[in-house]
Design a protein around this motif. Structure first.
Motif, PDB file in Angstrom:
ATOM      1  N   ASN A  64      20.850  14.837 -14.031  1.00  0.00           N
ATOM      2  CA  ASN A  64      20.191  13.716 -13.357  1.00  0.00           C
ATOM      3  C   ASN A  64      18.677  13.893 -13.386  1.00  0.00           C
ATOM      4  O   ASN A  64      17.939  12.936 -13.623  1.00  0.00           O
ATOM      5  CB  ASN A  64      20.668  13.611 -11.907  1.00  0.00           C
ATOM      6  N   ALA A 103      15.916  11.548 -15.198  1.00  0.00           N
ATOM      7  CA  ALA A 103      14.874  10.929 -14.373  1.00  0.00           C
ATOM      8  C   ALA A 103      13.475  11.274 -14.877  1.00  0.00           C
ATOM      9  O   ALA A 103      12.507  11.163 -14.134  1.00  0.00           O
ATOM     10  CB  ALA A 103      15.037  11.361 -12.920  1.00  0.00           C
ATOM     11  N   ASP A 157      13.203  18.353  -8.572  1.00  0.00           N
ATOM     12  CA  ASP A 157      12.510  17.884  -9.773  1.00  0.00           C
ATOM     13  C   ASP A 157      11.301  17.044  -9.423  1.00  0.00           C
ATOM     14  O   ASP A 157      11.070  16.703  -8.258  1.00  0.00           O
ATOM     15  CB  ASP A 157      13.482  17.114 -10.688  1.00  0.00           C
ATOM     16  N   VAL A 207      11.305  10.532 -11.566  1.00  0.00           N
ATOM     17  CA  VAL A 207      10.894   9.215 -11.065  1.00  0.00           C
ATOM     18  C   VAL A 207      11.256   8.991  -9.596  1.00  0.00           C
ATOM     19  O   VAL A 207      10.693   8.121  -8.948  1.00  0.00           O
ATOM     20  CB  VAL A 207      11.511   8.072 -11.903  1.00  0.00           C
ATOM     21  N   GLY A 208      12.191   9.776  -9.075  1.00  0.00           N
ATOM     22  CA  GLY A 208      12.561   9.609  -7.671  1.00  0.00           C
ATOM     23  C   GLY A 208      13.306   8.313  -7.395  1.00  0.00           C
ATOM     24  O   GLY A 208      13.620   7.547  -8.316  1.00  0.00           O
ATOM     25  N   MET A 209      13.604   8.086  -6.123  1.00  0.00           N
ATOM     26  CA  MET A 209      14.367   6.877  -5.766  1.00  0.00           C
ATOM     27  C   MET A 209      13.771   6.207  -4.534  1.00  0.00           C
ATOM     28  O   MET A 209      13.229   6.871  -3.646  1.00  0.00           O
ATOM     29  CB  MET A 209      15.825   7.250  -5.473  1.00  0.00           C
ATOM     30  N   CYS A 259      23.012   5.335  -4.496  1.00  0.00           N
ATOM     31  CA  CYS A 259      23.439   6.298  -5.526  1.00  0.00           C
ATOM     32  C   CYS A 259      24.586   7.163  -5.038  1.00  0.00           C
ATOM     33  O   CYS A 259      25.227   7.853  -5.822  1.00  0.00           O
ATOM     34  CB  CYS A 259      22.264   7.152  -5.991  1.00  0.00           C
ATOM     35  N   ALA A 273      28.029   3.962  -8.771  1.00  0.00           N
ATOM     36  CA  ALA A 273      26.667   3.444  -8.668  1.00  0.00           C
ATOM     37  C   ALA A 273      25.809   4.200  -9.658  1.00  0.00           C
ATOM     38  O   ALA A 273      25.732   5.425  -9.607  1.00  0.00           O
ATOM     39  CB  ALA A 273      26.139   3.643  -7.251  1.00  0.00           C
ATOM     40  N   THR A 274      25.210   3.486 -10.569  1.00  0.00           N
ATOM     41  CA  THR A 274      24.381   4.135 -11.582  1.00  0.00           C
ATOM     42  C   THR A 274      23.270   3.206 -12.026  1.00  0.00           C
ATOM     43  O   THR A 274      23.413   1.988 -11.968  1.00  0.00           O
ATOM     44  CB  THR A 274      25.222   4.554 -12.811  1.00  0.00           C
ATOM     45  N   SER A 275      22.160   3.784 -12.446  1.00  0.00           N
ATOM     46  CA  SER A 275      21.076   2.979 -12.990  1.00  0.00           C
ATOM     47  C   SER A 275      21.096   3.016 -14.507  1.00  0.00           C
ATOM     48  O   SER A 275      20.240   2.458 -15.160  1.00  0.00           O
ATOM     49  CB  SER A 275      19.747   3.539 -12.482  1.00  0.00           C
ATOM     50  N   GLY A 307      23.892  11.072 -18.022  1.00  0.00           N
ATOM     51  CA  GLY A 307      24.902  10.515 -17.122  1.00  0.00           C
ATOM     52  C   GLY A 307      25.147   9.053 -17.424  1.00  0.00           C
ATOM     53  O   GLY A 307      24.410   8.427 -18.169  1.00  0.00           O
ATOM     54  N   PHE A 308      26.219   8.517 -16.863  1.00  0.00           N
ATOM     55  CA  PHE A 308      26.489   7.074 -16.967  1.00  0.00           C
ATOM     56  C   PHE A 308      27.687   6.694 -16.111  1.00  0.00           C
ATOM     57  O   PHE A 308      27.937   5.533 -15.857  1.00  0.00           O
ATOM     58  CB  PHE A 308      26.739   6.639 -18.418  1.00  0.00           C
ATOM     59  N   GLY A 337      28.283   7.374 -12.920  1.00  0.00           N
ATOM     60  CA  GLY A 337      27.997   7.061 -11.527  1.00  0.00           C
ATOM     61  C   GLY A 337      28.961   7.742 -10.584  1.00  0.00           C
ATOM     62  O   GLY A 337      29.307   7.209  -9.528  1.00  0.00           O
ATOM     63  N   GLU A 338      29.397   8.929 -10.946  1.00  0.00           N
ATOM     64  CA  GLU A 338      30.423   9.608 -10.152  1.00  0.00           C
ATOM     65  C   GLU A 338      29.947  10.894  -9.525  1.00  0.00           C
ATOM     66  O   GLU A 338      30.523  11.343  -8.534  1.00  0.00           O
ATOM     67  CB  GLU A 338      31.597   9.959 -11.070  1.00  0.00           C
ATOM     68  N   ALA A 339      28.924  11.486 -10.146  1.00  0.00           N
ATOM     69  CA  ALA A 339      28.606  12.862  -9.772  1.00  0.00           C
ATOM     70  C   ALA A 339      28.180  12.983  -8.311  1.00  0.00           C
ATOM     71  O   ALA A 339      28.753  13.775  -7.554  1.00  0.00           O
ATOM     72  CB  ALA A 339      27.525  13.407 -10.688  1.00  0.00           C
ATOM     73  N   THR A 379      12.725  14.362  -6.658  1.00  0.00           N
ATOM     74  CA  THR A 379      13.986  14.424  -5.925  1.00  0.00           C
ATOM     75  C   THR A 379      14.385  15.866  -5.695  1.00  0.00           C
ATOM     76  O   THR A 379      14.234  16.715  -6.575  1.00  0.00           O
ATOM     77  CB  THR A 379      15.095  13.712  -6.728  1.00  0.00           C
TER      78      THR A 379
END
Ligand code: ADP
Ligand code: MG
Length: 672
Positions: free
Chosen positions: A34, A38, A59, A62-64, A72, A77-79, A94-95, A97-99, A145
């Motif tokens: 992740n 990011a 890290d 880009v943060g959230m 998230c 839920a994924t971007s 990733g893709f 949206g589970e982790a 993050t």
């Protein structure tokens, strides 16, 4: 009675966690991926008690925003993707949206984040315990993050029981981090274990070109391991057919497959696959097909049962590879698996050939139409060893001889005329007094002694590939002038170079020479020159052997074995390859059938031929204790120099080992 019901979110997350989160290393993997997705430039990982009590990943990505930070943690839920079509070409790690929800459902979880490109002076902190949000509040924090995972599996005692010792869990984490660090030299990584710093890897500036990327990889490798083994640079590009046959795009041009990175030089190997790292679009993968292709590429440059050392990156259109076949995304599937394998094997093979042939070609005056890769081979076919290779026929169609500059040639020692060498063993001239050659001197002054490569000390290189070496500066052993000193044990030829002592196994070297000569012949004409027997012989076989042999007749003919059907179970043998000493041709055929059967279905027909040649060569090569005269030895080295893969015999054993002056000095206690 209705019995089917929807599971609560919490349970669904724990089920997902069962797949994705196997152990603390899985948490580290998901969180670091992740961070990499990011756009982080620096990633810090802290663990305690092998990650059981704490995994923290910080890290500067880009943060959230506050909304994203809450969202998230929801399942799916994924971007990173939006539509089903996006699954066909995934460019992020990733893709699914589970982790995050999975990890949060099996731990005490804290997320602190602040957006990089926002004016808000504050970030957001979310606390979750066993999947339930405990607290959300604004928090002062740096952009980026931080995710903290404490007491993994605290609510799943069964799972917790399966965790191994701290040591083992830490080792898994460190292994994953090694892969991530290798795949991203442009990101700084630090790793702390129980408060102690394990790594501090500075970001390595790279560039878009393969040369820049490889240089960055080398630098990262050095930072990780301190030293590196003798590694060769790989840079290979090929076009393969695009996507699947079934899709309408098929047939329209192709897609590019780039393979770059580092592989061990001939003679560098390990007993396990531990130092074999393969990445597809920067994702570390486990792919049996690729592992196999790697072995195939090394082929005779690797001993049976040993594994190559490599760090290879495949770059391919994301649409040509499916990453959505494994929950932890450790496996991938290529739409054109077979072609990818072939290109991979080619990339390795050509790199190994170039290590020797390429450097020779670079200094060789242009010679005829043959390509550099073929030149050494055809030349080998054209020469023969006087007094040794009387069984060898003359090449049918010798190409124009290639001239090598004198400096690359065999320099007879000043004191001892070549002819008397075998009677005068072990008289060495101190190399320090030798006039040095410009190129070598330049190389040595560039390379500090501590880094100077001790190429191919067979035993040690094989056992510990982490020999100190400077990757780019390794000059192949046969590219430096060698002076003959003598022979020990009537097997090991003693040579001296400006770098130190060189030992050559005369039997292994001759095997390699014969092997390449024979293959070259078979390749040149599509047929090996066959020697007609004066008296054709019949060979009678069992029904099974006869059936087996019937299928091999074509390949055998290519190798110069003339056999034709002469009855139900009888064959007429009327020609043999010239390298077969003709005492008992029938016996040769019978042995051949046994060999072919033993090789079994695991090898293809071309390999069967090579296998046969390799075996034969072994029997016919100069034996360990055949005494050779000085000129014969010189010829042997010269012929080896003209081989395509001179550093191993056809069975992958080394033909030469080197002990540098540095190593000698160490052994004699002159330096530390
Ligand atoms: P995925 O990575 O498959 O999208 P995750 O559950 O791992 O699913 O993460 C969900 C989302 O949270 C990501 O898509 C991303 O937008 C956001 N996210 C997670 N970790 C970070 C991070 N370190 N920095 C910025 N955004 C993050
Ligand atoms: Mg993720």
């Amino acid at each position: 009675m209705n019995r089917v019901r929807l599971l609560p979110e919490q349970v669904a997350n724990q089920i997902a966690a069962g797949e994705v989160i196997e152990r603390p290393a899985s948490v580290v993997k998901e969180l670091v991926e992740n961070s990499l997705d990011a756009d982080s430039r620096s990633v810090r990982v802290d663990i305690q008690a092998g990650g059981r009590s704490l995994v923290r990943v910080t890290d500067d990505g880009v943060g959230m925003s506050r909304d994203d930070a809450l969202l998230c943690l929801e399942r799916h839920a994924t971007s990173k993707i939006r539509r089903a079509e996006d699954l066909a070409s995934i460019a992020t790690m990733g893709f699914r949206g589970e982790a995050l929800p999975s990890i949060a459902s099996v731990s005490r979880f804290t997320l602190v984040t602040r957006e990089r490109d926002s004016d808000s002076p504050e970030g957001t902190q979310v606390l979750i315990s066993g999947g339930k949000i405990a607290e959300v509040r604004a928090a002062g924090c740096a952009t980026g993050t931080m995710i903290e995972v404490r007491q993994l599996f605290f609510n799943l005692p069964a799972r917790r029981k399966f965790l191994r010792t701290e040591e083992t869990e830490s080792a898994h984490i460190q292994h994953y981090l090694t892969l991530a660090a290798l795949a991203h030299p442009e990101v700084a990584f630090s790793f702390f274990r129980d408060g102690r710093q394990v790594w501090q890897l500075p970001a390595v500036p790279g560039g878009p070109s393969i040369a820049e990327k490889t240089a960055a990889l080398e630098q990262r490798l050095r930072a990780l391991q301190g030293t590196d083994s003798r590694l060769l640079r790989v840079d290979h590009t090929a076009t393969i057919a695009a996507v699947r046959e079934s899709e309408e795009t098929a047939g329209e041009g192709g897609t590019t497959l780039g393979i770059w990175g580092l592989i061990g030089a001939p003679g560098v190997s390990r007993a396990t696959r531990d130092d074999q790292h393969i990445f597809v679009n920067r994702r570390p993968v486990d792919n049996r097909g690729l592992n196999y292709a790697l072995l195939e590429g090394y082929h005779t440059a690797l001993m049976k049962g040993r594994y190559p050392v490599c760090c290879l990156f495949l770059e391919i259109d994301p649409a040509a590879v499916d990453v959505n076949i494994h929950p932890a995304k450790r496996e991938v599937k290529f739409h054109r698996e077979f072609e990818v394998r072939r290109v991979m094997a080619d990339a390795v093979r050509q790199t190994l050939l170039k290590y020797h042939g390429g450097s020779a070609a670079a200094v060789r005056p242009s010679a005829g139409p043959s390509t550099p890769a073929q030149a050494p081979r055809s030349l080998a076919a054209e020469q023969s060893l006087p007094g040794l290779a009387t069984v060898l026929p003359q090449g049918t169609n010798p190409p124009a001889p290639v001239q090598r500059p004198l400096a690359m040639g065999f320099r007879p020692p000043a004191e001892a005329p070549a002819e008397t060498i075998s009677q005068k063993p072990a008289v060495a001239s101190p190399a320090g007094k030798q006039p040095s050659i410009g190129a070598d001197e330049a190389l040595r002054s560039q390379t500090p002694p501590a880094n100077s490569p001790p190429p191919a000390p067979a035993a040690s290189a094989a056992a510990s590939p982490s020999q100190p070496a400077t990757t780019a500066a390794v000059q192949p052993l046969l590219d430096v002038p060698l002076r003959l000193i003598g022979v020990v044990g009537r097997l090991y030829v003693l040579l001296e170079s400006d770098r130190g002592l060189v030992l050559l196994d005369q039997h292994a070297a001759h095997e390699r020479i014969l092997f390449e000569q024979m293959l070259a012949r078979a390749e040149q004409s599509g047929h090996a020159p066959a020697q007609k027997l004066l008296l054709p012989q019949t060979v009678e076989l069992s029904a099974r052997d006869a059936a087996f042999l019937r299928e091999q007749l074509h390949d055998l003919a290519r190798l110069g074995v003339g056999l034709s059907e002469f009855g139900d179970r009888t064959f007429l043998l009327d020609a043999l390859p010239p390298f077969v000493r003709g005492s008992d041709p029938r016996q040769f055929v019978l042995e051949l059938i046994d060999d072919l059967k033993a090789a079994g279905a695991s090898v293809n027909t071309a390999r069967l031929g090579e296998h046969m040649v390799a075996k034969t060569v072994c029997r016919h090569a100069v034996k360990a204790h055949d005494p050779l005269s000085g000129p014969e030895l010189e010829k042997l080295v010269e012929q080896l120099r003209h081989c395509a893969l001179p550093y191993t015999c056809p069975h992958g054993r080394p033909t030469m080992i080197e002990m540098s002056y540095r190593e000698l000095e160490k052994k004699f206690g002159r330096v530390q």
